[in-house]
Design a protein around this motif. Structure first.
Motif, mmCIF file in Angstrom:
data_model
loop_
_atom_site.group_PDB
_atom_site.id
_atom_site.type_symbol
_atom_site.label_atom_id
_atom_site.label_comp_id
_atom_site.label_asym_id
_atom_site.label_seq_id
_atom_site.Cartn_x
_atom_site.Cartn_y
_atom_site.Cartn_z
ATOM 1 N N ARG A 72 0.842 -1.202 0.000
ATOM 2 C CA ARG A 72 0.000 0.000 0.000
ATOM 3 C C ARG A 72 0.882 1.259 0.000
ATOM 4 N N PRO A 73 0.510 2.277 -0.789
ATOM 5 C CA PRO A 73 1.229 3.560 -0.732
ATOM 6 C C PRO A 73 1.077 4.170 0.664
ATOM 7 N N ILE A 74 2.101 4.897 1.115
ATOM 8 C CA ILE A 74 2.041 5.566 2.413
ATOM 9 C C ILE A 74 1.521 6.994 2.180
ATOM 10 N N PRO A 75 0.335 7.327 2.694
ATOM 11 C CA PRO A 75 -0.317 8.612 2.352
ATOM 12 C C PRO A 75 0.532 9.844 2.632
ATOM 13 N N ARG A 124 6.653 6.788 -1.327
ATOM 14 C CA ARG A 124 7.009 5.542 -0.630
ATOM 15 C C ARG A 124 5.825 4.579 -0.574
ATOM 16 N N LYS A 125 6.201 3.275 -0.543
ATOM 17 C CA LYS A 125 5.223 2.207 -0.352
ATOM 18 C C LYS A 125 5.608 1.383 0.861
ATOM 19 N N LEU A 126 4.605 0.744 1.461
ATOM 20 C CA LEU A 126 4.844 -0.276 2.477
ATOM 21 C C LEU A 126 4.496 -1.624 1.845
ATOM 22 N N ILE A 127 5.449 -2.530 1.816
ATOM 23 C CA ILE A 127 5.248 -3.860 1.236
ATOM 24 C C ILE A 127 5.635 -4.897 2.283
ATOM 25 N N GLU A 166 10.849 3.171 -2.050
ATOM 26 C CA GLU A 166 10.354 4.096 -3.073
ATOM 27 C C GLU A 166 9.468 3.360 -4.071
ATOM 28 N N ALA A 167 8.389 3.978 -4.474
ATOM 29 C CA ALA A 167 7.514 3.381 -5.485
ATOM 30 C C ALA A 167 8.314 3.181 -6.772
#
Length: 208
Positions: free
Chosen positions: A103-106, A111-114, A193-194
């Motif tokens: 999920r993307p970090i708002p 950045r994403k959290l995977i 990073e996305a």
């Protein structure tokens, strides 16, 4: 292993020559210019210098016949040991990785959290590797015991309920099941990073 094999080959060839000379043959009275090898009299070249009994001389080296068996055993033994070690490591089972959350970090738009679930069978291991350059990783051991070493730190065993982390760009040298009989698993959480892919790159693909 490279350096051991040529030595073993040279001693093996010398041993074959000596064995071929030791076949039954008529012995003749020995003269001062003869060479004695395993009971067979071999005439020495007329121009050769005296050669000590129990040695065979070539153009660039003298091989001591008495020490050939131990020398061959030592050189070939080292080569065999290295080959067995490499084969044993390559035959160990590898881990399985299953993505479980992304999920993307708002408040961090780039950045994403995977999260991925990593399962190790008994004696399972990961090849040493790097993760995506921007990735910060938190690892939580869910079951069993996992041995890990990141960068210059010594290897440590983490058990269920314990955790460790990896800084961006860290080299994960050891990641394996500490048990040969029980499975183990961990949850790895990436903040990355996305678009920074792949998440994991084994050393063989990075040239390290």
């Amino acid at each position: 292993m490279r350096s051991s094999l040529p030595v073993a080959m040279r001693f093996a060839k010398a041993a074959i020559i000596i064995m071929s000379l030791s076949t039954p043959a008529k012995t003749a009275p020995r003269t001062d210019g003869d060479i004695a090898l395993t009971g067979v009299i071999v005439p020495a070249p007329a121009t050769s210098s005296p050669i000590r009994r129990g040695s065979a001389q070539t153009a660039d080296a003298t091989v001591n016949v008495a020490t050939l068996p131990s020398a061959i055993s030592s050189a070939s033994g080292a080569a065999v040991h290295s080959a067995i070690t490499v084969a044993a490591l390559s035959e160990r089972p590898s881990e399985s990785v299953k993505p479980v959350f992304e999920r993307p970090i708002p408040n961090l738009p780039d950045r994403k959290l995977i999260a991925v679930l990593v399962n190790y069978p008994p004696a399972g291991r990961s090849r040493s590797h790097y993760h995506a350059k921007s990735a910060f990783i938190y690892a939580y051991v869910l079951s069993g015991a996992i041995r890990s070493a990141v960068g210059a730190e010594p290897a440590r065993t983490y058990r269920a309920g314990e955790s460790f982390y990896e800084d961006p760009g860290a080299h994960h040298l050891v990641s394996e099941n500490a048990s040969d009989t029980e499975p183990a698993s961990l949850l790895a959480v990436f903040i990355v990073e996305a678009g920074d892919q792949p998440l994991t790159t084994p050393d063989a693909q990075t040239g390290n």
